[in-house]
Design a protein around this motif. Structure first.
Motif, PDB file in Angstrom:
ATOM      1  N   ASP A  55       0.670  -1.254   0.008  1.00 41.45           N
ATOM      2  CA  ASP A  55       0.005   0.257  -0.132  1.00 41.45           C
ATOM      3  C   ASP A  55       0.891   1.104  -0.031  1.00 41.45           C
ATOM      4  N   GLY A  56       0.442   2.431  -0.604  1.00 44.79           N
ATOM      5  CA  GLY A  56       1.042   3.557  -0.337  1.00 44.79           C
ATOM      6  C   GLY A  56       1.605   4.142  -1.726  1.00 44.79           C
ATOM      7  N   ARG A  65       0.011   7.668  -2.592  1.00 47.24           N
ATOM      8  CA  ARG A  65       0.819   8.861  -1.801  1.00 47.24           C
ATOM      9  C   ARG A  65       2.170   9.078  -2.081  1.00 47.24           C
ATOM     10  N   ARG A  95     -11.984   2.584  -8.192  1.00 44.40           N
ATOM     11  CA  ARG A  95     -11.105   3.550  -8.539  1.00 44.40           C
ATOM     12  C   ARG A  95     -11.421   4.081  -9.904  1.00 44.40           C
TER      13      ARG A  95
HETATM   14 MG    MG Z   1      -4.002   2.420  -0.642  1.00 45.17          MG
END
Ligand code: MG
Ligand code: IPE
Ligand code: IPE
Length: 247
Positions: A28-29, A32, A79
């Motif tokens: 994850d990430g 970001r 998404r």
């Molecule tokens: Mg995520």
């Protein structure tokens, strides 16, 4: 090179006798990571593939037996279209460059998740990867694609219900029986779950299988999860005392 020649260059902090058998990772990430660099989210996913390459190599070198990577959840269809289609182009990109090395390193490719909604070209590369490596006896590299744990458990329950309706079921469903209908039937439960990016939740991943896994959360975004971070997670795992309800 066969699995027996895997080069292990371990720091002193790692006990080679206590390597987790099955490591599962919620990668994850990516978004970001990109946003913080003023880049489009797509760049985070692109860099995330590089981390997959490195992590597979590092886990193989550590002699981890099963590596399960959460690549796309049943909820990720929400998404934007461009992002879903970009994510769906990544398996092709990964296997195109990595398959020869996976074959050579004796890695066996598998997939867990609902095949139904996945684009044909994704299934094609996964199936080709699985077919080309099916006799390999080294690390199992298991991609969770269109995977959702509740859907997986429901599928198992519905199998059992159909068996019962057909008069084939036993009187009581055992844990072993239910497990045998999960996508992970042939795999041991994860010993270590890693989630990157600072989120501390499971997000519908392996709910049944994680019953006694050690959980490790790191603030590091997936594109920055390098060998040092992996070894850190394994070191923390090795310091834990697993009790399984005992003393
Ligand atoms: Mg995520
Ligand atoms: C992980 O990164 C990739 C997938 C879930 C497919 P994200 O895309 O979730 O990145 P963040 O969480 O938005 O930063
Ligand atoms: C979990 O990440 C799914 C994958 C890594 C494939 P998400 O980014 O989708 O999870 P939430 O939405 O933050 O729970």
């Amino acid at each position: 090179m066969t699995s027996d020649d895997r080069v292990v260059d371990l720091p002193d902090t790692i006990d080679p006798q206590n390597i987790p058998n099955h490591v599962a990772i919620i990668m994850d990430g990516n978004g970001r990571w990109a946003t913080e660099r003023g880049l489009p989210r797509r760049e985070g996913h692109r860099q995330g593939v590089e981390t997959v390459r490195e992590t597979v190599r590092n886990c193989n070198a550590l002699r981890i037996k099963v590596l399960t990577l959460f690549a796309f959840s049943t909820e990720n269809w929400q998404r934007p279209d461009w992002e879903v289609s970009y994510l769906m182009s990544l398996p092709e990109k990964y296997f195109e460059s990595e398959l020869p090395e996976l074959i050579q390193k004796n890695v066996q490719v598998r997939m867990i998740g609902d095949r139904k909604k996945l684009p044909r070209r994704v299934l094609k590369v996964i199936d080709e990867g699985a077919a080309a490596t099916k006799s390999n006896s080294g690390m199992i590299l298991n991609f969770a694609l269109n995977y959702g744990s509740r859907a997986e458990i429901l599928l198992a329950v519905n199998h059992l219900v159909s068996e019962a309706a057909a008069g084939k079921a036993m009187r009581r469903v055992t844990e072993k029986k239910l497990s045998s209908y999960l996508y992970t039937a042939a795999l041991p439960d994860p010993d270590l779950l890693i989630r990157t990016s600072g989120e501390q939740r499971i997000s519908n991943f392996l709910l049944w299988q994680l019953a006694y896994s050690e959980l490790y959360f790191t603030e590091v975004y997936w594109p920055d999860f390098d060998k040092t971070e992996l070894l850190r997670a394994v070191t923390v795992y090795q310091r834990r005392k697993r009790r399984f309800g005992g003393v």
